[in-house]
Design a protein around this motif. Structure first.
Motif, PDB file in Angstrom:
ATOM      1  N   ARG A 210      49.431  37.502  16.374  1.00  0.00           N
ATOM      2  CA  ARG A 210      49.103  38.480  17.427  1.00  0.00           C
ATOM      3  C   ARG A 210      47.606  38.552  17.679  1.00  0.00           C
ATOM      4  O   ARG A 210      47.177  38.709  18.828  1.00  0.00           O
ATOM      5  CB  ARG A 210      49.640  39.871  17.036  1.00  0.00           C
ATOM      6  N   ILE A 211      46.799  38.424  16.628  1.00  0.00           N
ATOM      7  CA  ILE A 211      45.349  38.404  16.820  1.00  0.00           C
ATOM      8  C   ILE A 211      44.936  37.168  17.606  1.00  0.00           C
ATOM      9  O   ILE A 211      44.057  37.229  18.476  1.00  0.00           O
ATOM     10  CB  ILE A 211      44.622  38.464  15.464  1.00  0.00           C
ATOM     11  N   ASP A 212      45.585  36.051  17.327  1.00  0.00           N
ATOM     12  CA  ASP A 212      45.328  34.817  18.067  1.00  0.00           C
ATOM     13  C   ASP A 212      45.621  35.025  19.548  1.00  0.00           C
ATOM     14  O   ASP A 212      44.835  34.630  20.421  1.00  0.00           O
ATOM     15  CB  ASP A 212      46.190  33.698  17.489  1.00  0.00           C
ATOM     16  N   LEU A 213      46.745  35.673  19.849  1.00  0.00           N
ATOM     17  CA  LEU A 213      47.102  35.944  21.238  1.00  0.00           C
ATOM     18  C   LEU A 213      46.126  36.926  21.872  1.00  0.00           C
ATOM     19  O   LEU A 213      45.732  36.762  23.036  1.00  0.00           O
ATOM     20  CB  LEU A 213      48.534  36.499  21.301  1.00  0.00           C
ATOM     21  N   ALA A 214      45.715  37.955  21.126  1.00  0.00           N
ATOM     22  CA  ALA A 214      44.772  38.946  21.655  1.00  0.00           C
ATOM     23  C   ALA A 214      43.436  38.293  21.998  1.00  0.00           C
ATOM     24  O   ALA A 214      42.798  38.651  23.005  1.00  0.00           O
ATOM     25  CB  ALA A 214      44.573  40.066  20.640  1.00  0.00           C
ATOM     26  N   ARG A 215      43.025  37.337  21.189  1.00  0.00           N
ATOM     27  CA  ARG A 215      41.776  36.624  21.457  1.00  0.00           C
ATOM     28  C   ARG A 215      41.867  35.857  22.775  1.00  0.00           C
ATOM     29  O   ARG A 215      40.924  35.858  23.581  1.00  0.00           O
ATOM     30  CB  ARG A 215      41.485  35.667  20.304  1.00  0.00           C
ATOM     31  N   ILE A 216      43.016  35.230  23.010  1.00  0.00           N
ATOM     32  CA  ILE A 216      43.215  34.492  24.259  1.00  0.00           C
ATOM     33  C   ILE A 216      43.267  35.449  25.447  1.00  0.00           C
ATOM     34  O   ILE A 216      42.682  35.180  26.506  1.00  0.00           O
ATOM     35  CB  ILE A 216      44.503  33.657  24.177  1.00  0.00           C
ATOM     36  N   GLU A 217      43.955  36.582  25.292  1.00  0.00           N
ATOM     37  CA  GLU A 217      44.034  37.573  26.374  1.00  0.00           C
ATOM     38  C   GLU A 217      42.644  38.069  26.761  1.00  0.00           C
ATOM     39  O   GLU A 217      42.333  38.201  27.947  1.00  0.00           O
ATOM     40  CB  GLU A 217      44.917  38.743  25.933  1.00  0.00           C
ATOM     41  N   ASP A 218      41.813  38.346  25.768  1.00  0.00           N
ATOM     42  CA  ASP A 218      40.451  38.806  26.056  1.00  0.00           C
ATOM     43  C   ASP A 218      39.640  37.714  26.747  1.00  0.00           C
ATOM     44  O   ASP A 218      38.852  37.995  27.668  1.00  0.00           O
ATOM     45  CB  ASP A 218      39.748  39.233  24.764  1.00  0.00           C
ATOM     46  N   ALA A 219      39.806  36.473  26.315  1.00  0.00           N
ATOM     47  CA  ALA A 219      39.073  35.366  26.927  1.00  0.00           C
ATOM     48  C   ALA A 219      39.467  35.198  28.393  1.00  0.00           C
ATOM     49  O   ALA A 219      38.616  34.947  29.251  1.00  0.00           O
ATOM     50  CB  ALA A 219      39.334  34.077  26.149  1.00  0.00           C
ATOM     51  N   VAL A 220      40.761  35.333  28.675  1.00  0.00           N
ATOM     52  CA  VAL A 220      41.222  35.237  30.065  1.00  0.00           C
ATOM     53  C   VAL A 220      40.634  36.361  30.904  1.00  0.00           C
ATOM     54  O   VAL A 220      40.169  36.150  32.036  1.00  0.00           O
ATOM     55  CB  VAL A 220      42.762  35.278  30.113  1.00  0.00           C
ATOM     56  N   LEU A 221      40.625  37.572  30.359  1.00  0.00           N
ATOM     57  CA  LEU A 221      40.093  38.725  31.085  1.00  0.00           C
ATOM     58  C   LEU A 221      38.609  38.551  31.359  1.00  0.00           C
ATOM     59  O   LEU A 221      38.130  38.836  32.467  1.00  0.00           O
ATOM     60  CB  LEU A 221      40.340  40.007  30.286  1.00  0.00           C
ATOM     61  N   ILE A 222      37.866  38.070  30.383  1.00  0.00           N
ATOM     62  CA  ILE A 222      36.431  37.844  30.571  1.00  0.00           C
ATOM     63  C   ILE A 222      36.198  36.759  31.616  1.00  0.00           C
ATOM     64  O   ILE A 222      35.312  36.873  32.474  1.00  0.00           O
ATOM     65  CB  ILE A 222      35.771  37.455  29.234  1.00  0.00           C
ATOM     66  N   ALA A 223      37.009  35.694  31.573  1.00  0.00           N
ATOM     67  CA  ALA A 223      36.869  34.605  32.549  1.00  0.00           C
ATOM     68  C   ALA A 223      37.128  35.110  33.962  1.00  0.00           C
ATOM     69  O   ALA A 223      36.436  34.726  34.912  1.00  0.00           O
ATOM     70  CB  ALA A 223      37.823  33.472  32.196  1.00  0.00           C
ATOM     71  N   GLU A 224      38.116  35.968  34.121  1.00  0.00           N
ATOM     72  CA  GLU A 224      38.427  36.526  35.444  1.00  0.00           C
ATOM     73  C   GLU A 224      37.298  37.418  35.943  1.00  0.00           C
ATOM     74  O   GLU A 224      36.966  37.417  37.128  1.00  0.00           O
ATOM     75  CB  GLU A 224      39.733  37.320  35.382  1.00  0.00           C
ATOM     76  N   GLN A 225      36.692  38.189  35.037  1.00  0.00           N
ATOM     77  CA  GLN A 225      35.646  39.125  35.424  1.00  0.00           C
ATOM     78  C   GLN A 225      34.322  38.426  35.734  1.00  0.00           C
ATOM     79  O   GLN A 225      33.509  38.948  36.498  1.00  0.00           O
ATOM     80  CB  GLN A 225      35.433  40.162  34.320  1.00  0.00           C
ATOM     81  N   THR A 226      34.096  37.264  35.142  1.00  0.00           N
ATOM     82  CA  THR A 226      32.827  36.552  35.336  1.00  0.00           C
ATOM     83  C   THR A 226      32.949  35.379  36.294  1.00  0.00           C
ATOM     84  O   THR A 226      31.993  34.627  36.471  1.00  0.00           O
ATOM     85  CB  THR A 226      32.305  36.027  33.981  1.00  0.00           C
ATOM     86  N   ASN A 227      34.102  35.222  36.917  1.00  0.00           N
ATOM     87  CA  ASN A 227      34.315  34.107  37.837  1.00  0.00           C
ATOM     88  C   ASN A 227      33.447  34.291  39.081  1.00  0.00           C
ATOM     89  O   ASN A 227      33.550  35.293  39.785  1.00  0.00           O
ATOM     90  CB  ASN A 227      35.788  34.025  38.233  1.00  0.00           C
ATOM     91  N   THR A 228      32.565  33.325  39.350  1.00  0.00           N
ATOM     92  CA  THR A 228      31.673  33.409  40.512  1.00  0.00           C
ATOM     93  C   THR A 228      32.044  32.401  41.593  1.00  0.00           C
ATOM     94  O   THR A 228      31.281  32.171  42.522  1.00  0.00           O
ATOM     95  CB  THR A 228      30.221  33.160  40.075  1.00  0.00           C
ATOM     96  N   GLY A 229      33.186  31.770  41.473  1.00  0.00           N
ATOM     97  CA  GLY A 229      33.625  30.791  42.452  1.00  0.00           C
ATOM     98  C   GLY A 229      34.042  31.447  43.762  1.00  0.00           C
ATOM     99  O   GLY A 229      34.061  32.678  43.884  1.00  0.00           O
ATOM    100  N   PRO A 230      34.364  30.679  44.776  1.00  0.00           N
ATOM    101  CA  PRO A 230      34.761  31.244  46.068  1.00  0.00           C
ATOM    102  C   PRO A 230      36.059  32.024  45.955  1.00  0.00           C
ATOM    103  O   PRO A 230      36.930  31.696  45.157  1.00  0.00           O
ATOM    104  CB  PRO A 230      34.940  30.006  46.957  1.00  0.00           C
ATOM    105  N   ALA A 231      36.148  33.082  46.703  1.00  0.00           N
ATOM    106  CA  ALA A 231      37.370  33.878  46.722  1.00  0.00           C
ATOM    107  C   ALA A 231      38.492  33.083  47.342  1.00  0.00           C
ATOM    108  O   ALA A 231      38.263  32.155  48.129  1.00  0.00           O
ATOM    109  CB  ALA A 231      37.144  35.170  47.508  1.00  0.00           C
ATOM    110  N   ALA A 232      39.703  33.428  47.006  1.00  0.00           N
ATOM    111  CA  ALA A 232      40.864  32.724  47.543  1.00  0.00           C
ATOM    112  C   ALA A 232      40.854  32.803  49.062  1.00  0.00           C
ATOM    113  O   ALA A 232      40.687  33.868  49.649  1.00  0.00           O
ATOM    114  CB  ALA A 232      42.138  33.324  46.990  1.00  0.00           C
ATOM    115  N   GLY A 233      41.000  31.664  49.726  1.00  0.00           N
ATOM    116  CA  GLY A 233      41.047  31.645  51.180  1.00  0.00           C
ATOM    117  C   GLY A 233      39.751  31.214  51.823  1.00  0.00           C
ATOM    118  O   GLY A 233      39.730  30.845  52.999  1.00  0.00           O
ATOM    119  N   GLU A 234      38.617  31.267  51.081  1.00  0.00           N
ATOM    120  CA  GLU A 234      37.337  30.909  51.682  1.00  0.00           C
ATOM    121  C   GLU A 234      37.260  29.431  52.033  1.00  0.00           C
ATOM    122  O   GLU A 234      36.509  29.033  52.918  1.00  0.00           O
ATOM    123  CB  GLU A 234      36.191  31.267  50.727  1.00  0.00           C
ATOM    124  N   ALA A 235      38.019  28.614  51.317  1.00  0.00           N
ATOM    125  CA  ALA A 235      37.972  27.173  51.591  1.00  0.00           C
ATOM    126  C   ALA A 235      38.882  26.770  52.744  1.00  0.00           C
ATOM    127  O   ALA A 235      38.882  25.627  53.170  1.00  0.00           O
ATOM    128  CB  ALA A 235      38.360  26.394  50.326  1.00  0.00           C
TER     129      ALA A 235
END
Length: 245
Positions: A210-235
């Protein structure tokens, strides 16, 4: 290896959990049934270890929450979260098995006995703890709120455990840990201790996963929050309707 990749070697906790469950099953089915309760007594070898894991899990949640408030390290928050989830599962299992035992012994599925009522309250409070964690995506704010609740909520553990001593209750009093010694057959005591030990090993393996999964969940959340790429639809561009002229 990237942050979101899983370690293939982490399959071992599943094997540990399966073996621990098998050991409990074999031990519970090998011992002679109780002279009064008969085959129903075998529920005890899962019900009691489940209650023990609830205590252990919520105790670890309290400790890890306190460590987060001290260190401000999200690794401690992940430990607190993981242990609370496991504790909620085993609290629910203990309640469910207790209801089956109560129906056969008392004639009802549920009664407002002190132990049962306090255990149900503890179950819902920790469900609230898990719900509180979903109120924000800010990792630090989430961890701080949950840590405060994780420290305070543990007061329910001694209330549940000592309720059969402090108040008149239908639930039977302690049978093993008592000044005059266990009032159970030695073979049943040994089987119960084996079951408790097996469940404790199972808890350790579940925490690892469960700690392994929690680490992945946090990493995904951080990646989503720090994503600076174009918003969906801009391309997406409008089609050329000029006919090429």
């Amino acid at each position: 290896m990237t942050t979101l990749e899983r370690n293939p070697s982490s399959v071992w906790p599943w094997i540990v959990m399966a073996v621990a469950g098998l050991v409990t099953f074999v031990a519970a089915m090998s011992v002679s049934p109780d002279a009064v309760q008969g085959q129903l007594s075998r529920i005890m070898y899962v019900h009691v270890p489940s209650a023990w894991l609830a205590y252990l899990s919520f105790g670890v949640t309290m400790f890890a929450s306190a460590m987060y408030l001290w260190k401000r390290d999200l690794a401690w928050d992940r430990r607190a979260h993981s242990s609370a989830e496991i504790g909620v599962f085993f609290t629910g299992l203990a309640i469910s098995l207790g209801m089956i035992w109560g129906k056969s012994t008392w004639g009802v599925w549920w009664t407002w006995d002190a132990r049962l009522t306090l255990t149900a309250i503890m179950f819902f409070v920790y469900l609230g703890y898990l719900a509180l964690r979903r109120t924000t995506d800010d990792l630090d704010a989430r961890a701080k709120r949950a840590a405060v609740m994780g420290v305070l909520a543990v007061i329910q553990v001694p209330l549940v455990h000592f309720s059969v001593i402090w108040w008149q209750t239908l639930h039977q009093p302690p049978s093993i840990i008592k000044p005059e010694g266990p009032d159970m057959d030695p073979s049943m005591v040994v089987t119960l201790l084996i079951s408790v030990l097996s469940f404790t090993v199972m808890y350790a393996a579940m925490m690892y996963k469960r700690i392994d999964l929690a680490r992945i969940e946090d990493a995904v959340l951080i990646a989503e929050q720090t994503n600076t790429g174009p918003a969906a639809g801009e391309a997406v561009v409008a089609p050329d309707l000029s006919g090429g002229s």
